[in-house]
Design a protein around this motif. Sequence first.
Motif, short mmCIF file in Angstrom:
data_model
loop_
_atom_site.label_atom_id
_atom_site.label_comp_id
_atom_site.label_asym_id
_atom_site.label_seq_id
_atom_site.Cartn_x
_atom_site.Cartn_y
_atom_site.Cartn_z
N ARG A 202 -4.27 -7.62 -13.97
CA ARG A 202 -4.94 -7.28 -12.73
C ARG A 202 -4.02 -7.68 -11.59
N GLN B 239 -5.92 -2.06 -5.49
CA GLN B 239 -5.46 -2.93 -6.55
C GLN B 239 -5.04 -2.06 -7.73
N GLY C 83 -8.37 2.33 -4.84
CA GLY C 83 -8.24 1.89 -3.46
C GLY C 83 -9.20 2.63 -2.55
N GLU D 289 -4.53 -12.28 -6.91
CA GLU D 289 -5.70 -11.67 -7.54
C GLU D 289 -6.73 -12.71 -7.98
N ALA E 173 -6.54 -0.28 1.37
CA ALA E 173 -6.61 -1.47 0.51
C ALA E 173 -6.80 -1.01 -0.92
N ARG F 256 -0.43 -9.09 0.90
CA ARG F 256 -0.61 -9.07 -0.54
C ARG F 256 -1.27 -10.39 -0.92
N LEU G 15 -7.09 -15.30 -3.96
CA LEU G 15 -6.89 -14.63 -2.67
C LEU G 15 -5.92 -15.38 -1.76
N ASP H 230 -2.15 -8.22 -7.80
CA ASP H 230 -2.55 -8.74 -6.50
C ASP H 230 -3.24 -7.62 -5.71
N ILE H 231 -4.02 -8.02 -4.71
CA ILE H 231 -4.69 -7.06 -3.83
C ILE H 231 -3.78 -6.79 -2.63
N THR I 238 0.81 -1.22 0.00
CA THR I 238 0.00 0.00 0.00
C THR I 238 0.85 1.27 0.00
#
Length: 449
Positions: free
Chosen positions: A307, A278, A259, A332, A276, A329, A335, A309-310, A235
């Motif tokens: 796309r 992406q 985010g 995507e 949070a 992390r 999870l 990772d979150i 982040t």
Amino acid sequence: DANFARTYDIQDKDDTDITNEIFLVGIGEKNYFDLRGQDFLVQSFRQDELQGNSFPGNQSATDQQATLLPLLDYNAVSGEEFENGQISLDVNVASISRDAAQISNFDDIGGVSSSANERFTGLEGNTTRISGELEWKASSISTGGLVSTASLSVRGDAIFQDTDNLNSVGNPLLNNESIYRVMPAGMFEIRYPMVAQTETASHIFEPIAQIVVRPDEENIGQFANEDAQSLVFDTSNLFERDKFSGYDRVEGGTRANIGFRYAASLKDGGSFNFVAGQSFHLAGLNSFAATNDLVNVGQESGLETDRSDIVASLRASNGRGFSTGVAVRLDEKDLDLNRAEVDVSVNESDYAFRTSYTFTEAQPNYRFDRDRHEISGVGSLRLDENWRVFGSASYDIEDRELFTYSAGIGYDNDCFSFSLSYTDNDNRTTGESAGQTIGFSLGLRTSGG
């Protein structure tokens, strides 16, 4: 040689790593100047043997180290607004020479040895890069509270290289031609902070959306990557216009970052912060998926797919010395946990400590062919008004290896301070000792350390 220096007690010459440096630094109200030259000496031939390195002739690990002359950083920000925004200038110049190539092979940790499994962390010869970036950036707030930020920038790089043994095992480059690249970029970001007040706290809810439009990155892998070899996507750099850590790589392509941020300020002094988001690669070449970078930076970072990772982070503090945080992390697609960090800190008048746990999924392209689990801690305890003891340790859970630890004692008063410390380090790959250090520092409160 470090052993020779230790045997005959030659002070200041028995360190494993020695840095020779001369520098000039200037700091103004809105500008910064740093000019320096650096040369590095490594006195550890035993370490070369442990890592399976071999050198032709009389070359050694020291021949692999870079000499930087010069290394220049300059930054300036305009004092007045221009078209409702500010203009900033960044300049970086790095001239690097190396007598022997620095190559990381994968076969010493269980991988398959091949040219595709090598990271060229330093090339033999000379490379000079001159970089400059000019940016205009402006923000505005609408009557409804929407915060809009726009920026226009252009960056130019000139790379001049004279590297030896072209297209050889130690140097994959095909030519020594000068390289010029230009990267214009346009960025637009909107935030909509919503504030809520309660009897106990002030709350901010803030959705964020950002888009960066650029052409493709050029000349990837055609010159050495010296200063952008590390990339941790989290982040903290989710909304960075360029997520690379240095100047040798520059992010290209069109990308959107989205985010959400929540922050709470408690009336008793505590705070709470959650982020949070992406990242999405929309068009052009994905710089983080490029396979011809000489050190594989970007691969297995979470940004190599269209796309990403979150990423998410959570931090809380009671405002009285205690804080804790967690960052993750997540894959995507399913999870799954790809990276995680957890830490706890306590800072009181008589004692302070911080402990953390880090998990990183296997990254074969970075020479880590299995998951890593690490726990570390650092702390200090005040014995009385002036005396304190301190220490730290890091433990590899997977290998059950205490790979570094230190301990020391210090004294502080109104006039001066001093400390004495001992540090022991082990090689993370082999488990063998990488050296011990005894350090002494003295600080005079009126004139510095």
